[in-house]
Design an enzyme around this catalytic site. Structure first.
Site, PDB file in Angstrom:
ATOM      1  N   THR A  41       0.534  -1.130   0.159  1.00 25.72           N
ATOM      2  CA  THR A  41      -0.004  -0.114   0.294  1.00 25.72           C
ATOM      3  C   THR A  41       1.122   1.141  -0.046  1.00 25.72           C
ATOM      4  O   THR A  41       0.177   2.061  -0.491  1.00 25.72           O
ATOM      5  CB  THR A  41      -1.098  -0.339   1.288  1.00 25.72           C
ATOM      6  OG1 THR A  41      -1.894  -1.074   1.179  1.00 25.72           O
ATOM      7  CG2 THR A  41      -2.187   0.875   1.396  1.00 25.72           C
ATOM      8  N   THR A 120       1.707  -4.266   3.903  1.00 20.74           N
ATOM      9  CA  THR A 120       1.588  -4.442   5.213  1.00 20.74           C
ATOM     10  C   THR A 120       0.881  -6.044   5.835  1.00 20.74           C
ATOM     11  O   THR A 120       0.872  -6.170   7.113  1.00 20.74           O
ATOM     12  CB  THR A 120       0.226  -3.962   6.803  1.00 20.74           C
ATOM     13  OG1 THR A 120      -0.282  -3.575   5.711  1.00 20.74           O
ATOM     14  CG2 THR A 120       1.320  -2.322   6.239  1.00 20.74           C
ATOM     15  N   ASP A 121       0.107  -6.812   4.898  1.00 23.19           N
ATOM     16  CA  ASP A 121      -0.673  -8.006   5.380  1.00 23.19           C
ATOM     17  C   ASP A 121       0.234  -9.417   5.490  1.00 23.19           C
ATOM     18  O   ASP A 121      -0.374  -9.868   6.617  1.00 23.19           O
ATOM     19  CB  ASP A 121      -1.729  -8.087   3.534  1.00 23.19           C
ATOM     20  CG  ASP A 121      -2.691  -7.051   3.553  1.00 23.19           C
ATOM     21  OD1 ASP A 121      -3.187  -6.481   4.312  1.00 23.19           O
ATOM     22  OD2 ASP A 121      -2.901  -7.265   2.589  1.00 23.19           O
ATOM     23  N   LYS A 193      -0.240  -8.092  12.763  1.00 20.93           N
ATOM     24  CA  LYS A 193      -1.493  -7.243  12.397  1.00 20.93           C
ATOM     25  C   LYS A 193      -2.792  -7.374  12.646  1.00 20.93           C
ATOM     26  O   LYS A 193      -3.035  -9.153  12.620  1.00 20.93           O
ATOM     27  CB  LYS A 193      -1.459  -7.948  10.781  1.00 20.93           C
ATOM     28  CG  LYS A 193      -2.064  -6.214  10.112  1.00 20.93           C
ATOM     29  CD  LYS A 193      -2.326  -6.046   7.968  1.00 20.93           C
ATOM     30  CE  LYS A 193      -3.291  -4.953   7.815  1.00 20.93           C
ATOM     31  NZ  LYS A 193      -3.296  -4.539   6.414  1.00 20.93           N
ATOM     32  N   GLU A 321      -4.865 -29.177  27.227  1.00 20.11           N
ATOM     33  CA  GLU A 321      -5.713 -30.705  26.950  1.00 20.11           C
ATOM     34  C   GLU A 321      -5.452 -31.381  26.029  1.00 20.11           C
ATOM     35  O   GLU A 321      -6.610 -32.027  25.763  1.00 20.11           O
ATOM     36  CB  GLU A 321      -6.843 -29.186  26.173  1.00 20.11           C
ATOM     37  CG  GLU A 321      -7.358 -28.359  27.351  1.00 20.11           C
ATOM     38  CD  GLU A 321      -8.381 -27.707  26.783  1.00 20.11           C
ATOM     39  OE1 GLU A 321      -9.824 -28.225  26.654  1.00 20.11           O
ATOM     40  OE2 GLU A 321      -7.904 -26.107  26.756  1.00 20.11           O
TER      41      GLU A 321
HETATM   42  C1  SIN Z   1      -1.418  -3.165   2.400  1.00 22.85           C
HETATM   43  O1  SIN Z   1       0.452  -2.624   2.492  1.00 22.85           O
HETATM   44  O2  SIN Z   1      -1.505  -2.556   3.597  1.00 22.85           O
HETATM   45  C2  SIN Z   1      -2.222  -3.706   2.288  1.00 22.85           C
HETATM   46  C3  SIN Z   1      -1.760  -4.658   0.514  1.00 22.85           C
HETATM   47  C4  SIN Z   1      -0.116  -5.461   0.791  1.00 22.85           C
HETATM   48  O3  SIN Z   1       0.388  -6.068   1.824  1.00 22.85           O
HETATM   49  O4  SIN Z   1       0.333  -5.179  -0.219  1.00 22.85           O
END
Ligand code: SIN
Length: 364
Positions: A41, A120-121, A193, A321
């Site tokens: 992003t 970020t993913d 995340k 468990e």
């Molecule tokens: C992001 O970058 O926040 C989402 C898309 C990605 O992980 O490339």
């Protein structure tokens, strides 16, 4: 013309002609940072500025850097566009390529640190993979953005600026790969995340952030000496080959879970069957009796089973468990299912001994 002015005139001509990159003209005293760009992003673009819809991994690193005037006064920059993808498309091949590029940059004596721009993913997985295979004490800082570059709220430029400032700071050495977003620094092992859109999406639920990325540079809550070393002493990057890495699949537990997916995997021809399964379990890495029975069939068929938790916080312990000793299973301890998957993939390149594999998770 005065003789002493000639070198200055030549430099000005080279700079204006573009023959000399600005960083090459920087003061030799500036630390040097290699930026490896992979997309996400932070490099994303909206079809209509301000609209919710956007496409990640479009803009180049050169474009991102052009939005950061003054950065050339913080560090001399070497840029490399390693990929330009949305991070959900990352592959083992690209992970190893990125790790090798990072290792090559870190090996250069003139490089102070490495910054990686990333979606970020899956950023937490990449940070963890790098933790497992990089050997250098030099800072490696991953950053990205929650808003695309064309958004009026774009957070990428500030994150990238802070990442470079973190990479040049001697205080950042020895912490292992760091993930920087929203003014916080997180360790590769603990960070997750946790939100789809929030700026504070990255959290370290067990240990908290290791530091802050302040306007004056990074401030660490913990000394580098307390950073956990890579489990098992780390893995030899040179000997890893994406095409021969063991296949490990994550199986989700939930209410009314059956063993359908596990049995479908067991029905595959031997060469396509995974070598290991990671249970994204409920609670302390648990699952319904039906799913546990399917996992037991899997371990009897030779697959290594690791129990992790979908809860997002806490440790998965052995023999609570579920009787791991009797079943020959491994407890993921502090690792999320996705990080447990990566450690099992690399662990299986070294050993199939269950005690040795458990030790890797204990050390993680
Ligand atoms: C992001 O970058 O926040 C989402 C898309 C990605 O992980 O490339």
């Amino acid at each position: 013309m005065k003789k002493s002015l000639r070198p200055l005139l030549l430099l000005a001509l080279l700079l204006s002609s573009g023959l000399l990159h600005a960083s090459a003209a920087d003061s030799p005293k500036l630390p040097r940072v290699a930026i490896l760009a992979t997309g996400g992003t932070i490099a994303g673009v909206q079809a209509t500025p301000g609209a919710a819809a956007y496409k990640p991994g479009v803009l180049t690193l050169d474009h991102l850097l052009s939005q950061l005037p003054g950065l050339e006064k913080v560090a001399a920059l070497d840029g490399e566009q390693v990929a330009n993808i949305a991070s959900q498309d990352i592959t083992a091949d690209l992970w190893l390529h990125l790790a090798r590029r990072a290792a090559a940059q870190l090996a250069r004596p003139e490089i102070t640190g490495v910054v990686i721009t990333h979606g970020t993913d899956t950023m937490e997985e990449t940070a963890w993979l790098l933790r497992l295979v990089l050997r250098s004490d030099k800072p490696v800082v991953l950053t990205g953005a929650m808003f695309p570059a064309t958004s009026p709220h774009a957070d990428g430029p500030a994150n990238l600026r802070s990442a470079v400032a973190t990479a040049v700071s001697p205080a950042s050495r020895g912490h292992g790969p760091l993930l920087l977003l929203n003014g916080q620094l997180h360790s590769a092992r603990d960070v997750r995340k946790t939100a789809t859109e929030a700026l504070d999406t990255f959290q370290s639920p067990n240990d908290g952030p290791v530091g802050l990325a302040t306007a004056a540079g990074p401030v660490f809550n913990v000394p580098a000496a307390t950073a956990r070393p890579a489990p098992g002493g780390g893995f030899d990057l040179a000997s890893l080959d994406a095409s021969t890495l063991p296949r490990v699949v994550i199986i989700s537990a939930h209410g009314d879970a059956d063993g359908l997916v596990v049995d479908a995997l067991l029905a595959l021809p031997a060469e396509r069957r995974p070598a290991g399964l990671v249970l994204s379990g409920v609670g302390n890495g648990n699952a319904s009796a039906t799913l546990l029975a399917a996992l037991e069939r899997a371990s009897r068929a030779g697959l290594v089973v690791v129990r992790a938790s979908r809860t997002g916080r806490g440790l998965v312990d052995r023999n609570m468990e579920v009787n791991d000793d009797a079943l020959g299973w491994i407890a993921a301890r502090a690792l999320s299912p996705q990080k447990a998957r990566l450690l099992l993939v690399l662990g299986l390149t070294r050993t199939r001994d269950l005690a040795e594999l458990q030790r890797l998770f204990d050390e993680a």
